[in-house]
Design an enzyme around this catalytic site. Structure first.
Site, short mmCIF file in Angstrom:
data_model
loop_
_atom_site.label_atom_id
_atom_site.label_comp_id
_atom_site.label_asym_id
_atom_site.label_seq_id
_atom_site.Cartn_x
_atom_site.Cartn_y
_atom_site.Cartn_z
N HIS A 34 -78.43 -23.93 11.51
CA HIS A 34 -78.46 -22.54 11.98
C HIS A 34 -77.48 -21.69 11.16
O HIS A 34 -77.82 -20.58 10.73
CB HIS A 34 -78.10 -22.51 13.47
CG HIS A 34 -77.82 -21.14 14.01
ND1 HIS A 34 -78.75 -20.12 14.02
CD2 HIS A 34 -76.69 -20.60 14.57
CE1 HIS A 34 -78.22 -19.03 14.56
NE2 HIS A 34 -76.97 -19.29 14.88
N GLU A 64 -66.81 -19.12 19.33
CA GLU A 64 -67.58 -19.28 20.56
C GLU A 64 -67.84 -20.76 20.90
O GLU A 64 -67.79 -21.15 22.06
CB GLU A 64 -68.91 -18.54 20.41
CG GLU A 64 -69.38 -17.90 21.70
CD GLU A 64 -70.51 -16.92 21.44
OE1 GLU A 64 -70.20 -15.77 21.08
OE2 GLU A 64 -71.67 -17.31 21.57
N ASP A 65 -68.15 -21.55 19.90
CA ASP A 65 -68.64 -22.91 20.16
C ASP A 65 -67.72 -24.04 19.74
O ASP A 65 -68.07 -25.22 19.93
CB ASP A 65 -69.98 -23.12 19.43
CG ASP A 65 -71.07 -22.21 19.95
OD1 ASP A 65 -70.92 -21.69 21.08
OD2 ASP A 65 -72.08 -22.00 19.25
N ASP A 121 -78.69 -13.59 12.95
CA ASP A 121 -78.52 -14.58 14.03
C ASP A 121 -79.74 -14.55 14.95
O ASP A 121 -80.31 -15.60 15.28
CB ASP A 121 -77.24 -14.23 14.80
CG ASP A 121 -76.82 -15.29 15.79
OD1 ASP A 121 -77.12 -16.48 15.56
OD2 ASP A 121 -76.18 -14.94 16.80
ZN ZN Z 1 -75.60 -18.08 15.99
#
Ligand code: ZN
Length: 182
Positions: A34, A64-65, A121
């Site tokens: 991604h 975020e992840d 995105d």
């Molecule tokens: Zn993303």
């Protein structure tokens, strides 16, 4: 640092941070796929002229992840990259509905480079939804996701025509697959 060294460092940094993560779709692609897709879209959209935007695209999901702070990004890649990542990072202390609403609201006021990253995105996510939908998502949830993505992208329009057309194509393919009209 020169552009090529910075890009190589960003890919290496992001791959290490996201190690072991996979995308939500049933194909369970490595998450890094991604990131490379989003970065490639941003690179093409800006014709490689904004290296910091490409670096921010590679890093756009790290805070975020993964265990990554904006300070860490600023120290390693500079303040503008950290600021761009911040512009496309949700506040996870908020409930989901509020986060989704804020994405729509923030997109319209984002910087031009952040809008380009957002467009890339959302394009990548809709493409993935069409070829490999997340396990356990009913049709209504997929339709809602498409609708919400279009609302976020509405605020990004005017930032990059080519990327907007890539998004529109992805939305069309998904809508057709789902039997919806866009
Ligand atoms: Zn993303």
């Amino acid at each position: 640092m020169n552009a090529i060294l910075t890009l190589a460092d960003a890919y290496h940094f992001a791959a290490a941070k996201h190690v072991g993560q996979r995308r939500k779709g049933e194909a369970e692609e490595p998450y890094v796929n991604h990131l490379t897709e989003v970065a490639d879209l941003v690179a093409q959209a800006t014709r490689g002229e904004d290296v910091e935007a490409i670096v921010a695209a590679i890093l756009h999901d790290t805070v975020e992840d993964t265990e990554t702070s904006f300070e860490e990004i600023a120290d390693r890649f500079g303040q503008r990259v950290a600021d761009l990542v911040a512009e496309v990072t949700d506040d996870w202390s908020l409930p989901k509905a509020e986060r989704k609403r804020l994405q729509i609201e923030h997109a319209a006021h984002a910087s031009a480079a952040a809008k380009v990253i957002k467009l890339a995105d959302k394009t990548s996510n809709l493409r993935a939804m069409a070829v490999s939908p997340p396990k356990g998502w009913p049709a209504a949830r997929r339709a809602e996701y498409l609708d919400w993505s279009q609302r976020v992208v509405a605020g990004c329009r005017g930032a990059n025509r080519w990327l907007e057309s890539q998004f529109d194509q992805a939305a069309e393919v998904l809508a057709e697959r789902e039997g919806l009209t866009v």
